[in-house]
Design a protein around this motif. Sequence first.
Motif, short mmCIF file in Angstrom:
data_model
loop_
_atom_site.label_atom_id
_atom_site.label_comp_id
_atom_site.label_asym_id
_atom_site.label_seq_id
_atom_site.Cartn_x
_atom_site.Cartn_y
_atom_site.Cartn_z
N ASN A 4 -16.90 -12.97 -32.77
CA ASN A 4 -17.68 -13.13 -33.79
C ASN A 4 -19.19 -12.73 -32.94
OD1 ASN A 4 -19.82 -13.94 -35.86
ND2 ASN A 4 -18.69 -16.35 -35.55
N LEU A 45 -19.48 -12.66 -23.73
CA LEU A 45 -20.38 -12.98 -24.94
C LEU A 45 -21.32 -11.86 -25.85
CD1 LEU A 45 -21.78 -16.80 -23.49
CD2 LEU A 45 -19.84 -16.14 -25.26
N SER A 50 -15.58 -14.20 -28.71
CA SER A 50 -15.71 -15.67 -29.14
C SER A 50 -14.92 -16.78 -28.88
CB SER A 50 -15.96 -15.23 -30.77
OG SER A 50 -15.00 -15.63 -31.13
N ALA A 63 -15.16 -21.72 -25.91
CA ALA A 63 -16.05 -20.46 -25.47
C ALA A 63 -16.99 -21.60 -24.44
CB ALA A 63 -16.48 -20.16 -26.34
N THR B 128 -16.98 -29.20 -29.48
CA THR B 128 -16.31 -28.26 -28.67
C THR B 128 -16.27 -26.87 -29.27
OG1 THR B 128 -14.77 -29.49 -29.75
CG2 THR B 128 -15.20 -30.50 -27.85
N LEU B 129 -17.00 -26.90 -30.28
CA LEU B 129 -17.05 -25.53 -31.03
C LEU B 129 -17.30 -24.18 -30.49
CD1 LEU B 129 -17.32 -26.44 -34.93
CD2 LEU B 129 -15.41 -26.18 -33.44
N PRO B 130 -16.92 -22.99 -30.10
CA PRO B 130 -17.39 -22.22 -29.71
C PRO B 130 -18.96 -21.25 -30.69
CG PRO B 130 -14.84 -21.51 -29.91
CD PRO B 130 -15.08 -23.09 -30.44
N GLY B 131 -19.35 -21.18 -29.36
CA GLY B 131 -21.28 -21.58 -30.42
C GLY B 131 -21.64 -22.35 -30.67
N VAL B 132 -21.14 -23.82 -30.04
CA VAL B 132 -22.49 -24.90 -29.51
C VAL B 132 -22.95 -25.36 -27.90
CG1 VAL B 132 -21.70 -27.08 -29.74
CG2 VAL B 132 -21.00 -25.72 -31.47
N LEU B 141 -28.11 -17.72 -19.63
CA LEU B 141 -27.94 -15.94 -19.92
C LEU B 141 -28.99 -15.17 -20.67
CD1 LEU B 141 -25.54 -17.61 -23.01
CD2 LEU B 141 -24.76 -16.01 -21.28
N VAL B 147 -29.49 -12.13 -22.10
CA VAL B 147 -28.60 -11.56 -23.20
C VAL B 147 -29.05 -12.97 -24.50
CG1 VAL B 147 -26.09 -12.80 -24.45
CG2 VAL B 147 -26.59 -11.01 -22.66
N ASP B 235 -13.20 -22.33 -35.94
CA ASP B 235 -12.92 -21.48 -35.10
C ASP B 235 -14.17 -21.40 -34.23
OD1 ASP B 235 -10.10 -21.25 -35.37
OD2 ASP B 235 -10.49 -19.41 -36.47
N ARG B 380 -13.85 -33.84 -23.27
CA ARG B 380 -14.20 -32.83 -23.37
C ARG B 380 -12.22 -31.65 -23.31
NH1 ARG B 380 -18.28 -29.60 -25.60
NH2 ARG B 380 -17.52 -27.52 -25.01
#
Lengths: 121, 459
Positions: A4, A45, A50, A63, B128-132, B141, B147, B235, B380
């Motif tokens: 993603n 990333l 993802s 991640a 804990t979700l990817p993207g957080v 980054l 990035v 996810d 976590r």
Amino acid sequence: MPTNVRFRSLVPADASPRGEPMVNLFFDGRGLQAPAGCSVAAALLANGVSTFRTTPVSGAPRAPYCMMGACFDCLVDIDGQPNRQSCLVAVAEGMQVKTQAGLRSFDGADAVIAEEAAHVE
Amino acid sequence: MSNERCDIAIVGAGPAGMSAAIVAARLGASVVVLDEQRGAGGQIYRAITDAPARRVDLLGPDYAAGRSLADAFAASGARHLTNAAVWQVTPEGAVHYLRDGATSTLQAGRVVLCSGAMERPFPIPGWTLPGVLTAGAAQILLKSADVVPAEPVVLAGCGPLLYLLGWQYVRAGVPIRALVDTTSMEDYRRALSHLGGALAGWRYLKKGLSLMRVLKRAGVPFHTGAENLAAEGDDGVEALRFTAGGKAHRIETSTLLLHHGVVPNTQFTWSLRAGHTWDDAQLCWRPEADAWGALDVPGIHVAGDGLGIGGALAAAQQGELAALGAMHGLGRITTAERDKLAEPLRAALREHLRIRPFLDALYRPKKANRIPADDVIVCRCEEVAAGAIRHFVALGCDGPNQAKAFGRCGMGPCQGRQCGLTVTELIADARGVTPAEVGYYRIRPPIKPISLGELAGAE
């Protein structure tokens, strides 16, 4: 491999930010490119990866969270070595990065033990 | 394995570590600085030594200011061991580290720990979700790899770093879908009682206000007094839910950046069994140190944010003071020399710290975002939720170390870095006692992951 595209590079793909060469590496067999000196986590990333690992307890996807070596959610297998903090390892040409599913694998250790057992016999 | 000696070993090459090294080397000490990164700068000046001009300009003047410090450090004569993960510092001044897969030991006369700060844990549903990620992570980054979020991002929480990152994103052309601020009117009222200090530190205040102006002018939607934050997704994160102004909101995003302040990284000081005090204003542990950053462990000093959050400029002054204290301890400078050199540093340090009570009061992290509801994951690594820890307390668990035995909380690879503060406060809250009474995890070396093979390679 779940992807993603959450992140992108500010610099066009053909121009390395520091004027350094682009490095080719692999994530679960897929070829990726990243500027030399970039961390593995940043490289993944920026290439749309993802999920870096799944947890040993519930199998939940994870991640990077902290990008500074404190959270250990970016753990991956690098060149056969599990539990590497991808935010602290720089990319290298030909590097093989793999998702870490659940607990780290003990295949390597088993192989050594099996070999020793063979010697005993 | 190599066994090297030096007068002063410094752990961490951020503003405190670089400043300590410059002073100690100038006074004639042999100095070794160990740091996990490939270049000097720490997190605040991350990648400053090889950042292209375009990026330095984008990140702003406070980042660019790190360049002259890094240059002075490079010219100081101190030895800089890059990519070195220090996994143990002993009370006897032995510094064990891992570099290029090999373990080595450095024996120092004095050790100055400059391991800085890390993001305060922000335990909300879905964190804990990817993207957080933390705002600090997103900034790393940007600083280290150019990035940025690919889609409109949501920033949530409070504190200068959150607004600075927003300002940097505006300059980089990164769309911000919303800034969800947890600061409430009550926080402003409480902070006003510290306005005297803030006015004295007016440069900081002016800078902060100008960041906010740029964000508002860029049309970034603001929500203030936000409560009940929750990240949604399966996810990966898909949306942030919260309430503000009596209304429920749901904002879709694939990247949620959280921040409500940074806290001292105390892994080394705890592992050394140094004394620590609970700081009620900053809601964190501080190692107990004297005016030279010296711990109650003889020969070990701490400088910078690891002592308590003061920011990069204060850290630099503290680094110099610790170097003076260490050199005095080694008998390399007299008491009179030390005190004379320290005088202007103390005056500068006082100036830099003057804004702190105001900032600590204004951006005090909300209790609900520190001591979460039962269903929120606290640890976590081992996926232990707040409710489980409250249940341990009901069964007689008195503190964080017992919580480990009750349910593996704090026993995963991060060694409690992400849950320690939450667990202390949660148990204190459940027992109705102070965090000081509850205490902290007993941190043991190795404090960085090291394989048995790497350890076996050491002699």
